[in-house]
Enzyme design. Sequence first.
Site, PDB file in Angstrom:
ATOM      1  N   ASP A 269       9.664  26.571  72.270  1.00  0.00           N
ATOM      2  CA  ASP A 269       9.883  25.623  71.051  1.00  0.00           C
ATOM      3  C   ASP A 269      10.039  24.131  71.638  1.00  0.00           C
ATOM      4  OD1 ASP A 269      10.326  26.123  67.908  1.00  0.00           O
ATOM      5  OD2 ASP A 269      10.877  24.265  68.509  1.00  0.00           O
TER       6      ASP A 269
ATOM      7  N   ASN B 239      10.825  32.606  59.471  1.00  0.00           N
ATOM      8  CA  ASN B 239      11.015  31.838  58.429  1.00  0.00           C
ATOM      9  C   ASN B 239       9.962  31.942  57.554  1.00  0.00           C
ATOM     10  OD1 ASN B 239      13.296  30.611  59.561  1.00  0.00           O
ATOM     11  ND2 ASN B 239      12.163  29.135  60.417  1.00  0.00           N
TER      12      ASN B 239
ATOM     13  N   GLN C 183       9.700  27.576  56.421  1.00  0.00           N
ATOM     14  CA  GLN C 183       8.441  27.912  57.161  1.00  0.00           C
ATOM     15  C   GLN C 183       7.949  26.499  57.183  1.00  0.00           C
ATOM     16  OE1 GLN C 183       6.179  30.902  56.278  1.00  0.00           O
ATOM     17  NE2 GLN C 183       4.661  30.732  57.955  1.00  0.00           N
TER      18      GLN C 183
ATOM     19  N   VAL D 195       5.347  26.023  59.792  1.00  0.00           N
ATOM     20  CA  VAL D 195       3.682  26.286  60.467  1.00  0.00           C
ATOM     21  C   VAL D 195       3.125  27.545  59.792  1.00  0.00           C
ATOM     22  CG1 VAL D 195       2.452  26.699  62.323  1.00  0.00           C
ATOM     23  CG2 VAL D 195       4.411  25.232  62.552  1.00  0.00           C
TER      24      VAL D 195
ATOM     25  N   HIS E 134       4.784  33.762  62.822  1.00  0.00           N
ATOM     26  CA  HIS E 134       5.273  33.714  64.269  1.00  0.00           C
ATOM     27  C   HIS E 134       6.818  34.083  64.089  1.00  0.00           C
ATOM     28  CE1 HIS E 134       5.902  30.064  61.951  1.00  0.00           C
ATOM     29  NE2 HIS E 134       7.274  29.775  62.769  1.00  0.00           N
TER      30      HIS E 134
ATOM     31  N   HIS F  63      10.525  33.493  66.122  1.00  0.00           N
ATOM     32  CA  HIS F  63      11.478  32.762  66.943  1.00  0.00           C
ATOM     33  C   HIS F  63      12.061  33.736  67.427  1.00  0.00           C
ATOM     34  CE1 HIS F  63      10.937  28.647  64.830  1.00  0.00           C
ATOM     35  NE2 HIS F  63      10.694  29.463  63.652  1.00  0.00           N
TER      36      HIS F  63
HETATM   37  P1  5GP Z   1       8.959  27.314  61.388  1.00  0.00           P
HETATM   38  O1  5GP Z   1       9.803  26.344  60.754  1.00  0.00           O
HETATM   39  O2  5GP Z   1       7.442  27.376  60.616  1.00  0.00           O
HETATM   40  O3  5GP Z   1       9.583  28.712  61.359  1.00  0.00           O
HETATM   41  O4  5GP Z   1       8.718  27.088  63.006  1.00  0.00           O
HETATM   42  C1  5GP Z   1       8.016  26.236  63.607  1.00  0.00           C
HETATM   43  C2  5GP Z   1       8.387  26.018  64.740  1.00  0.00           C
HETATM   44  O5  5GP Z   1       7.535  25.190  65.670  1.00  0.00           O
HETATM   45  C3  5GP Z   1       9.740  24.831  64.914  1.00  0.00           C
HETATM   46  O6  5GP Z   1      10.704  25.381  65.461  1.00  0.00           O
HETATM   47  C4  5GP Z   1       9.046  23.567  65.777  1.00  0.00           C
HETATM   48  O7  5GP Z   1       9.971  22.989  66.614  1.00  0.00           O
HETATM   49  C5  5GP Z   1       8.158  24.334  66.304  1.00  0.00           C
HETATM   50  N1  5GP Z   1       6.961  23.400  66.814  1.00  0.00           N
HETATM   51  C6  5GP Z   1       6.336  22.701  65.577  1.00  0.00           C
HETATM   52  N2  5GP Z   1       5.239  21.901  66.469  1.00  0.00           N
HETATM   53  C7  5GP Z   1       5.122  22.439  67.710  1.00  0.00           C
HETATM   54  C8  5GP Z   1       4.365  21.828  68.988  1.00  0.00           C
HETATM   55  O8  5GP Z   1       3.562  21.027  69.030  1.00  0.00           O
HETATM   56  N3  5GP Z   1       4.606  22.706  70.108  1.00  0.00           N
HETATM   57  C9  5GP Z   1       5.565  23.642  70.033  1.00  0.00           C
HETATM   58  N4  5GP Z   1       5.876  24.187  71.341  1.00  0.00           N
HETATM   59  N5  5GP Z   1       6.447  23.811  68.969  1.00  0.00           N
HETATM   60  C10 5GP Z   1       6.295  23.502  67.675  1.00  0.00           C
END
Ligand code: 5GP
Length: 114
Positions: free
Chosen positions: A30, A87, A94, A96, A100, A102
């Site tokens: 991440d 998430n 969430q 993205v 996915h 974590h």
């Molecule tokens: P969400 O909040 O959707 O569950 O998690 C998305 C995760 O993707 C976040 O923890 C964020 O830090 C990670 N993330 C967002 N953009 C990027 C990226 O460009 N590269 C990587 N490696 N992680 C990302």
Amino acid sequence: MEDTIFDKILAGDSPADIVYEDDYVLAFNDINPQAPVHVIVIPKKKIRDFIKLQESDLQDIGLFFQMVSKVASSLKLDKDGYRIILNCGKNGQQTVEYLHAHILGERQMSWPPG
Ligand code: 5GP
């Protein structure tokens, strides 16, 4: 639907620090880690949304979780344990829209989460 950052990472169009890859999943660090180990695992066969999970997704999601377990073991987190987070939607924070998991490890977690 527009490609997400995870579509772009999977396509090789955006860089990522990949820690595991096989035919089914891609796992990468991440960009904003919340633990000493913070890895994102995505299924290569895209499942957009856990909230609207379909019966036709069940085999894929089962395989996905098996692979998440395998990734965590490959990171040597199986001895002391780890946390898996999905998430989901607005209240789940969430950001993205590509299903996915974590994996967070190498520190003691607390409960309840924030
Ligand atoms: P969400 O909040 O959707 O569950 O998690 C998305 C995760 O993707 C976040 O923890 C964020 O830090 C990670 N993330 C967002 N953009 C990027 C990226 O460009 N590269 C990587 N490696 N992680 C990302």
